[in-house]
Scaffold this motif. Structure first.
Motif, PDB file in Angstrom:
ATOM      1  N   GLU A 194       0.829  -1.201   0.000  1.00 56.41           N
ATOM      2  CA  GLU A 194       0.000   0.000   0.000  1.00 56.41           C
ATOM      3  C   GLU A 194       0.865   1.253   0.000  1.00 56.41           C
ATOM      4  N   ARG A 195       1.915   1.262   0.807  1.00 51.80           N
ATOM      5  CA  ARG A 195       2.757   2.448   0.890  1.00 51.80           C
ATOM      6  C   ARG A 195       3.540   2.645  -0.412  1.00 51.80           C
ATOM      7  N   THR A 196       3.973   1.565  -0.991  1.00 49.78           N
ATOM      8  CA  THR A 196       4.674   1.650  -2.285  1.00 49.78           C
ATOM      9  C   THR A 196       3.761   2.235  -3.353  1.00 49.78           C
ATOM     10  N   ARG A 197       2.526   1.762  -3.419  1.00 52.71           N
ATOM     11  CA  ARG A 197       1.557   2.304  -4.376  1.00 52.71           C
ATOM     12  C   ARG A 197       1.344   3.800  -4.131  1.00 52.71           C
ATOM     13  N   ASP A 198       1.189   4.194  -2.871  1.00 56.55           N
ATOM     14  CA  ASP A 198       0.922   5.601  -2.564  1.00 56.55           C
ATOM     15  C   ASP A 198       2.124   6.480  -2.925  1.00 56.55           C
ATOM     16  N   VAL A 199       3.335   6.006  -2.647  1.00 51.91           N
ATOM     17  CA  VAL A 199       4.533   6.788  -2.969  1.00 51.91           C
ATOM     18  C   VAL A 199       4.694   6.955  -4.479  1.00 51.91           C
ATOM     19  N   LEU A 200       4.497   5.871  -5.225  1.00 53.31           N
ATOM     20  CA  LEU A 200       4.699   5.922  -6.674  1.00 53.31           C
ATOM     21  C   LEU A 200       3.594   6.697  -7.385  1.00 53.31           C
ATOM     22  N   LEU A 201       2.416   6.820  -6.732  1.00 57.09           N
ATOM     23  CA  LEU A 201       1.331   7.602  -7.331  1.00 57.09           C
ATOM     24  C   LEU A 201       1.364   9.059  -6.914  1.00 57.09           C
TER      25      LEU A 201
END
Length: 293
Positions: free
Chosen positions: A64-71
């Protein structure tokens, strides 16, 4: 997560050398659409509803955090810049000699150790601060509980005092009613005693009058009876005297009517005087009896 948290996570991930793109099976050229599609694909196996007993909360949080950072453009830029710095440092290190590389690695190790110590100290301070806050919160809760108990005690005391004040008023009212009943009973008793005393005095007076009556009435009655008897005796004596005079003189009695009449009148006056004397004596005796009683 907030933007500040995303920036912090991106910076820490870059400093650790975490490859967020490879975690989602992407490369640095992936678009936002590619990131979302890759996250959904990974979530099919990592989501708690799909993984079941194999659910790893730490892995799902990293995804979830990876998705949020990359978006997030700003967080993604921080992460990319951090990774570029790390790659450049790695490239420079590879170009160094063995001795210099060892010194640099030792320096970095010390810096990392100091940073970790600083983080640990900061974490310890945070823990101490949180512990102090918890202690103050607990103390405040305890103080609030104590104040609440004191307020409840004061309220109970106030209610008890009101009841205590109300009770004497009720008891006073009851005592007042009781006193009124007692006063009424005492009044009735006094009235009864007064009537009883009056009746007793009346009976005593009547008894005294009755005691006095026999000494006076019989005396008066006897006087009248004696007078009547005396009158009868005088009349009888006069009648007898006249009869005897007429009988003794025979025919000659009529020849001397004046003498016979004078003798008869003398006897009658003597009888009348005797009768008057007897009457006077009895009246004196009756008067003495009345005065003595």
């Amino acid at each position: 997560m907030s933007d500040q948290d995303l920036l912090l996570y991106a910076r820490e991930a870059a400093s650790r050398g975490d490859d967020l793109f490879s975690l989602l099976s992407l490369d640095a050229t992936a678009t936002d659409q590619d990131v979302r599609r890759a996250f959904r694909k990974k979530a099919l196996t990592a989501h708690p509803d799909k993984a079941g007993d194999n659910y790893d909360p730490a892995l799902y949080e990293r995804l979830e955090r990876t998705r949020d950072v990359l978006l997030n453009p700003e967080a993604k830029e921080v992460y990319n810049n951090g990774m570029k710095a790390i790659l450049e440092k790695k490239r420079q290190r590879e170009q160094m000699g063995a001795k210099r590389r060892q010194l640099v690695e030792e320096l970095e190790r010390r810096e990392e150790e100091a940073k970790r110590q600083k983080v640990d100290d900061s974490a310890e301070k945070r823990r101490e601060k949180l512990s102090a806050m918890a202690a103050r919160g607990k103390q405040k809760m305890e103080e609030m509980r104590r104040l609440r108990e004191m307020a409840e005690v004061r309220e109970r005391e106030r209610v008890a005092m009101e009841q205590q004040q109300q009770k004497p008023a009720e008891e006073k009212e009851k005592d007042k009613d009781y006193d009124e009943e007692i006063a009424e009973l005492e009044r009735k008793l006094a009235e009864k005693q007064r009537l009883k005393a009056e009746k007793k005095a009346s009976r005593k007076k009547e008894a005294k009058t009755e005691e006095q009556a026999p000494s006076s009435l019989p005396s008066h009655t006897r006087q009248e009876k004696d007078k009547a008897d005396q009158d009868d005796k005088v009349s009888a004596a006069a009648t007898n005297a006249i009869t005897n005079t007429n009988a003794g003189s025979g025919d000659g009695a009529t020849s001397q009517p004046g003498n016979r009449f004078a003798s008869t009148m003398a006897r009658l006056r003597a009888a009348q005087a005797k009768k008057d004397e007897e009457k006077r004596r009895k009246e004196e005796e009756a008067a003495r009896n009345v005065s003595s009683s």
